[in-house]
Design an enzyme around this catalytic site. Sequence first.
Site, PDB file in Angstrom:
ATOM      1  N   ILE A  50       0.902  -1.281   0.010  1.00  0.00           N
ATOM      2  CA  ILE A  50       0.014   0.052  -0.082  1.00  0.00           C
ATOM      3  C   ILE A  50       0.861   1.330   0.067  1.00  0.00           C
ATOM      4  CG2 ILE A  50      -1.800   1.408   1.092  1.00  0.00           C
ATOM      5  CD1 ILE A  50      -2.676  -1.463   2.443  1.00  0.00           C
ATOM      6  N   GLU A  51       0.930   1.893  -1.140  1.00  0.00           N
ATOM      7  CA  GLU A  51       1.854   3.176  -1.459  1.00  0.00           C
ATOM      8  C   GLU A  51       1.227   3.817  -2.567  1.00  0.00           C
ATOM      9  OE1 GLU A  51       5.852   2.317  -2.726  1.00  0.00           O
ATOM     10  OE2 GLU A  51       5.287   0.194  -2.979  1.00  0.00           O
ATOM     11  N   ASN A  52       1.673   5.242  -2.364  1.00  0.00           N
ATOM     12  CA  ASN A  52       1.216   6.001  -3.394  1.00  0.00           C
ATOM     13  C   ASN A  52      -0.431   5.993  -3.593  1.00  0.00           C
ATOM     14  OD1 ASN A  52       1.730   8.164  -5.290  1.00  0.00           O
ATOM     15  ND2 ASN A  52       2.326   6.614  -6.973  1.00  0.00           N
TER      16      ASN A  52
END
Length: 312
Positions: free
Chosen positions: A139-141
């Site tokens: 879970i990123e950006n």
Amino acid sequence: MKIMRRILVAATAVTATVAMAPAANAAVNPVLAAPYLYQWENAQNPVTVMQQSGIKAFTLAFVLSNGKCNPQWDGERSLTGADITRVNQIRAAGGDAIPSIGGWSGNKLGPTCSNATTLAAAYQKVIDAGKFKAIDLDIENTDEYENNTVQDRILGAVKIIKQNNPGVRVVITIGTETGGPAGKGTRLIQQAEALNVPVDTWSVMPFDFSSGGDMVAMTKSAVTGLKNQLKSTFGLSDDAAWRKSGLSSMNGHTDNAGEVVSVANFKSIVSWANSVHLARVSFWAVNRDCNNCAGISQGKYDFTKANAAFTG
């Protein structure tokens, strides 16, 4: 990971369909020591890597949306095509794999699926296609990380997955500051507690901090910060919090100019991770683990060999 990890290069489409993957190897923990392996550039034969490095598991990147609430490898390849052939090969050689869902770029399932139920169904398709006993949610950006509603949707989907598949472990991988997760990362951890979501392992990506510095010290500081947040948020002992914590480093030059994780650095990180009994150590990526592939002089699979020495 803006350059080497976060920009998704489109893979060649694969249309062949094969049988579903055999059952996961019960003797191998796919969460523990599983470096990332991707298929769009300098793809490596996982069996060869296993034979030459001693590694037993891989984190396969990435499962994305095909534009709808439907998961595909890199957003374009069937869940039961060539990528599952790769899983079959890993298991036949005595190893196992964990799929990574998300990443820096590409269409994500979290914002595309309309609610937790449909998102959980998408995750379930991935689990069923590979008979996986664990999944990594990177879970990123984008809205998966930045949007509170989407964060909560992901957590709701994890709760459903754990209810329906109590034996499947869930890893959530997020970015970090040198002192541990901050901002939206801290919010995600706190919401997991508030919504009673049983995430098995929280893993941080301790790099892209600066233009240089002591990457061993900064990695330890970042992961210790994660441990402390898990301890306080979930009311855990230090030992229990360490055992819910993990890290995913980046071999060689990171996305930040001047920042380097050397082979010696990574060996020290692995040694420290063993001493505190982390749940997971990984790195991005096996594809970059060769001389000058990550901008440094090293032997082939030196980082993978070091990762194989992680025993938890």
